[in-house]
Every structure is written in structure tokens, then in C-alpha cells.
Design a protein around this motif. Structure first.
Motif, short mmCIF file in Angstrom:
data_model
loop_
_atom_site.label_atom_id
_atom_site.label_comp_id
_atom_site.label_asym_id
_atom_site.label_seq_id
_atom_site.Cartn_x
_atom_site.Cartn_y
_atom_site.Cartn_z
N ASP A 111 10.25 -23.40 -31.90
CA ASP A 111 11.34 -23.60 -31.20
C ASP A 111 11.43 -22.82 -29.74
OD1 ASP A 111 11.88 -25.52 -32.97
OD2 ASP A 111 13.13 -24.29 -33.92
N PHE A 112 10.59 -21.85 -29.64
CA PHE A 112 10.72 -20.91 -28.43
C PHE A 112 10.89 -21.46 -27.14
CE2 PHE A 112 8.66 -18.30 -25.32
CZ PHE A 112 9.44 -17.10 -25.09
N GLU A 113 10.01 -22.48 -26.84
CA GLU A 113 9.66 -23.18 -25.81
C GLU A 113 11.07 -23.95 -25.46
OE1 GLU A 113 6.28 -25.16 -25.14
OE2 GLU A 113 5.01 -23.29 -24.92
N TRP A 114 11.40 -24.69 -26.44
CA TRP A 114 12.66 -25.46 -26.66
C TRP A 114 13.94 -24.67 -26.08
CZ3 TRP A 114 17.66 -25.77 -28.50
CH2 TRP A 114 18.29 -27.18 -28.57
N PHE A 115 14.05 -23.62 -26.72
CA PHE A 115 15.36 -22.76 -26.22
C PHE A 115 15.04 -22.16 -24.87
CE2 PHE A 115 15.89 -22.55 -30.81
CZ PHE A 115 17.36 -23.02 -30.96
N GLU A 116 14.09 -21.76 -24.57
CA GLU A 116 13.80 -21.44 -23.09
C GLU A 116 14.36 -22.53 -22.04
OE1 GLU A 116 12.61 -18.25 -21.39
OE2 GLU A 116 13.74 -17.87 -23.33
N GLU A 117 13.77 -23.48 -22.35
CA GLU A 117 13.97 -24.65 -21.66
C GLU A 117 15.23 -25.12 -21.27
OE1 GLU A 117 12.66 -29.40 -21.00
OE2 GLU A 117 11.63 -28.28 -22.26
N LYS A 118 16.10 -24.99 -22.76
CA LYS A 118 17.41 -25.36 -22.81
C LYS A 118 18.44 -24.52 -22.10
CE LYS A 118 17.03 -29.48 -24.62
NZ LYS A 118 17.32 -30.80 -23.90
N GLN A 119 18.24 -23.43 -22.18
CA GLN A 119 18.87 -22.33 -21.43
C GLN A 119 18.74 -22.43 -19.90
OE1 GLN A 119 17.29 -18.77 -23.66
NE2 GLN A 119 19.25 -18.03 -23.75
N GLN A 120 17.74 -22.80 -19.33
CA GLN A 120 17.62 -22.94 -17.83
C GLN A 120 18.31 -24.23 -17.39
OE1 GLN A 120 13.43 -22.91 -17.10
NE2 GLN A 120 12.88 -20.95 -17.79
N GLN A 121 18.36 -25.18 -18.23
CA GLN A 121 18.93 -26.35 -18.14
C GLN A 121 20.57 -26.31 -18.11
OE1 GLN A 121 17.55 -29.49 -20.72
NE2 GLN A 121 15.64 -29.53 -19.92
N ILE A 122 21.05 -25.56 -19.07
CA ILE A 122 22.49 -25.62 -19.37
C ILE A 122 22.92 -24.54 -17.98
CG2 ILE A 122 24.06 -23.91 -20.61
CD1 ILE A 122 23.28 -26.86 -21.91
N GLU A 123 22.17 -23.67 -17.66
CA GLU A 123 22.59 -22.61 -16.46
C GLU A 123 22.47 -23.38 -15.23
OE1 GLU A 123 24.18 -19.52 -15.59
OE2 GLU A 123 22.92 -19.42 -17.28
N ALA A 124 21.60 -24.48 -15.06
CA ALA A 124 21.72 -25.08 -13.92
C ALA A 124 22.79 -26.11 -13.87
CB ALA A 124 20.23 -26.06 -13.79
N LEU A 125 22.98 -26.84 -15.11
CA LEU A 125 24.29 -27.71 -15.19
C LEU A 125 25.53 -27.06 -14.93
CD1 LEU A 125 25.10 -30.58 -15.93
CD2 LEU A 125 25.16 -30.01 -18.45
N ASP A 126 25.74 -26.05 -15.27
CA ASP A 126 26.78 -25.16 -15.47
C ASP A 126 26.97 -24.93 -13.81
OD1 ASP A 126 29.09 -23.57 -15.85
OD2 ASP A 126 27.90 -21.61 -15.98
N GLN A 127 25.96 -24.54 -13.13
CA GLN A 127 26.28 -24.19 -11.67
C GLN A 127 26.68 -25.43 -10.58
OE1 GLN A 127 22.74 -22.23 -10.14
NE2 GLN A 127 22.93 -20.42 -11.63
N GLN A 128 26.05 -26.43 -11.08
CA GLN A 128 26.37 -27.71 -10.33
C GLN A 128 27.76 -28.26 -10.80
OE1 GLN A 128 24.47 -28.86 -7.99
NE2 GLN A 128 22.92 -26.98 -8.26
N LEU A 129 28.08 -28.15 -12.13
CA LEU A 129 29.51 -28.54 -12.48
C LEU A 129 30.70 -27.86 -11.72
CD1 LEU A 129 29.12 -29.54 -16.15
CD2 LEU A 129 29.36 -31.25 -14.16
N ARG A 130 30.30 -26.49 -11.64
CA ARG A 130 31.22 -25.68 -11.11
C ARG A 130 31.57 -25.98 -9.41
NH1 ARG A 130 33.16 -21.48 -14.35
NH2 ARG A 130 31.92 -21.09 -16.00
N LYS A 131 30.37 -26.17 -8.72
CA LYS A 131 30.37 -26.52 -7.46
C LYS A 131 31.35 -28.06 -7.45
CE LYS A 131 26.13 -24.60 -5.98
NZ LYS A 131 24.80 -24.64 -5.39
N LEU A 132 30.92 -28.86 -8.31
CA LEU A 132 31.44 -30.32 -8.19
C LEU A 132 33.16 -30.08 -8.39
CD1 LEU A 132 31.28 -33.42 -7.86
CD2 LEU A 132 30.62 -33.60 -10.39
N HIS A 133 33.27 -29.24 -9.48
CA HIS A 133 34.79 -29.23 -9.75
C HIS A 133 35.41 -28.49 -8.77
CE1 HIS A 133 38.23 -26.87 -11.65
NE2 HIS A 133 38.38 -28.21 -12.34
N SER A 134 34.78 -27.46 -8.23
CA SER A 134 35.51 -26.84 -6.61
C SER A 134 35.81 -27.86 -5.65
CB SER A 134 34.60 -25.75 -6.38
OG SER A 134 35.22 -25.23 -5.23
N SER A 135 34.91 -28.81 -5.45
CA SER A 135 34.94 -29.89 -4.35
C SER A 135 36.17 -30.97 -4.92
CB SER A 135 33.75 -30.75 -4.35
OG SER A 135 32.53 -29.76 -3.87
N ILE A 136 36.14 -31.20 -6.37
CA ILE A 136 37.30 -32.08 -6.43
C ILE A 136 38.68 -31.61 -6.33
CG2 ILE A 136 38.17 -33.51 -8.36
CD1 ILE A 136 35.42 -34.01 -9.35
#
Length: 306
Positions: A111-136
């Protein structure tokens, strides 16, 4: 969370909002806050109710089925999203070191690679959602300001129509005032759609992502505890070997007992780590499916409101 469950966080408390309610109960601002708070709490309860495990929790069922008023909280404190991030930043260095150790010793885990990939995806999603929320949020403020100015313009046009002696011009000004009043209401309706339909969904998912980060950190902590027990077990075994070589037989039983205890701890630590890893995978997969479904429905509703 120590079992890897993604627990939906309750809506953040607002000291300013609660103060407005206590001091200005009849003001439109306090009513607006109450409605937003009610909607947020409703979404929270619905989200917990949809969770396949949390919906069976006895405390949650008791909350839903309780007759009469709920007991008032006496010592509650809310940790805001910003507070959570500050907490993560303070422990960021230590978590980073632990994660590095996991990179070296966790290779056995498929599962090691899966967790590494998901952590990066979650981090990127968090940043983009925060930018979108600020714009709205900026868009909502803009629409409300536009509505207020349009309303003032409508009233001014109506007053000018009443003062105008020329009949045709007075009628034209009255019609202009009516159109501007409709535009005022339209801007307010759209501001509500921006907020309740779209902005709040994004805010909910930003909070959910914070919960996901917490369970990922919990997994790291369990891994660290497990490996520390393994290190202590090896030290105890080395200590017993040295005692045996030195023929200090009187001390061996005590060390052997400690070895047995640490063997149980290591076994328990491995079981906990495997359990939380398994549960996190299920929880994240469920989160992703629900996220796609929620955003699809919300975007359709938002576009229709436009």
C-alpha cells in the motif's frame, strides 16, 4: 480516527455570529447567520447519517431520537480550520521525519505507493478548493454589494418619478424603478445560490479533507509506535543474550518477561497499523465516490440557478 475513519467535522463556531444573535435577535444579519448555521448543521447530520459505520453509533442514534431539548454544552471549544492548520504546522517537522522513516522501512507494504499518491492528491485538492472557495466568497460579497446599490438606485428612480411633473417621463422612471427592484432581488437570489449551493459544499469538503489529513497522520503515529516497540524488543533480546553470556541467570527471568510484553506490543502495533491502513483505503475510496456525486449534483443545480 485511530481506526482510520473519516469523521465529518461539525461546523465551526462563530463568536461574532453568536454575539449578534444575543444582542440583535431581530436583525436581518442575525437571522441570516442562524439560517446559515442551521443549513451547515443539517449537512453535517446528513453526512454522518450517510456514513456506513458512523450512522450506527449509539450516541448519534440517541441524538436523533431524543425527545425535547438537547442538553446545553458547558465547556465546548471549537478548533477552527486555521487552528488545525497551525497545529499541523507545529508538528510538521516531526511528522516529516517519521514519514521519511516510513519511506525506508515500509517497502514491504504494497500500500506504500498508494498512500504516497493519495496524500499528494489530497494536498493538491485542498489547495485548489481553498482558492475556489476564496473566489466564491468574493463573488458573494460583490453580488450583495451590487444588490444593495441596485436597490438604492431603484428607490432613487421611484422618488424621482414621483417628483416628475411630466406624465410620460414619470411613467418611464417608475418602470425603470420596478426593473431595478427586480434586479435587486435577482442579485440577492444569486448571492444565496453562490453561497448555499456552491460555497458551502466546497467549505464542507475543505473540512473533510482536514479530517482525511488527520487519519493519515494517525496512521503515521501508529507506525512510529509500532517501530519503537520493535526497537525496544531488539534491545531487550540483546540484553538477555549478554546476560546469558555473563551467566547472570538471576536477571534473565525479568528480561524474558519484558521481551514477552514487547512481543505482544509489536504484534498489536502491526495489527493496528494494518487495520488503519485497510480502513483508510476504504474510507478514501468512499470519499472520492461521494465527492464526484456531490459536485456533479451541485454544479448542475448551480448552473440551473444561473
Amino acid at each position: 480516527q485511530h481506526q482510520g475513519r473519516i469523521i465529518p467535522p461539525p461546523p465551526e463556531k462563530s463568536v461574532i455570529g453568536m454575539t449578534k444573535i444575543k444582542m440583535l435577535k431581530e436583525e436581518a444579519g442575525s437571522q441570516d447567520f442562524v439560517e446559515k448555521r442551521r443549513a451547515a448543521l443539517e449537512r453535517f447530520v446528513n453526512r454522518v447519517g450517510k456514513h456506513p459505520t458512523l450512522r450506527h453509533d449509539p450516541f448519534f442514534r440517541e441524538f436523533l431520537e431524543m425527545d425535547g431539548e438537547l442538553p446545553k454544552a458547558t465547556s465546548t471549544s471549537a478548533l477552527s480550520g486555521a487552528g488545525v492548520m497551525r497545529l499541523f504546522n507545529r508538528v510538521g517537522d516531526s511528522f516529516g521525519k517519521i514519514t521519511f522513516k516510513m519511506d525506508e522501512t515500509d517497502q514491504w507494504n504494497s500500500d506504500f505507493e498508494w498512500f504516497e499518491e493519495k496524500q499528494q492528491q489530497i494536498e493538491a485538492l485542498d489547495q485548489q478548493l481553498r482558492k475556489l472557495h476564496s473566489s466564491i466568497e468574493a463573488l458573494v460579497a460583490h453580488r450583495k454589494e451590487l444588490a444593495a446599490n441596485t436597490g438604492v438606485f431603484a428607490k432613487s428612480a421611484a422618488m424621482l418619478a414621483n417628483a416628475e411633473e411630466h406624465t410620460a417621463l414619470s411613467r418611464a422612471l417608475s418602470q425603470l424603478a420596478e426593473v431595478e427592484e427586480k434586479l435587486d432581488a435577482l442579485h440577492l437570489d444569486q448571492a444565496d445560490a453562490d453561497f448555499f449551493v456552491f460555497s458551502e459544499l466546497i467549505k464542507d469538503y475543505i473540512n473533510l479533507i482536514t479530517s482525511i489529513k488527520e487519519v493519515f497522520h494517525e496512521r503515521v503515529k501508529i507506525f512510529k509506535t509500532w517501530k519503537e516497540c520493535e526497537m525496544m524488543l531488539n534491545k531487550k533480546r540483546e540484553a538477555r543474550a549478554k546476560l546469558e553470556l555473563a551467566r547472570k541467570m538471576d536477571k534473565i527471568p525479568q528480561v524474558s518477561q519484558e521481551i514477552t510484553e514487547f512481543e505482544l506490543r509489536v504484534e498489536k502495533g502491526q495489527e493496528e497499523f494494518e487495520l488503519i491502513s485497510k480502513n483508510i483505503r476504504k474510507e478514501v475510496e468512499r470519499f472520492e465516490k461521494q465527492r464526484v456525486k456531490d459536485f456533479k449534483v451541485t454544479i448542475i443545480n448551480y448552473l440551473e440557478s444561473l
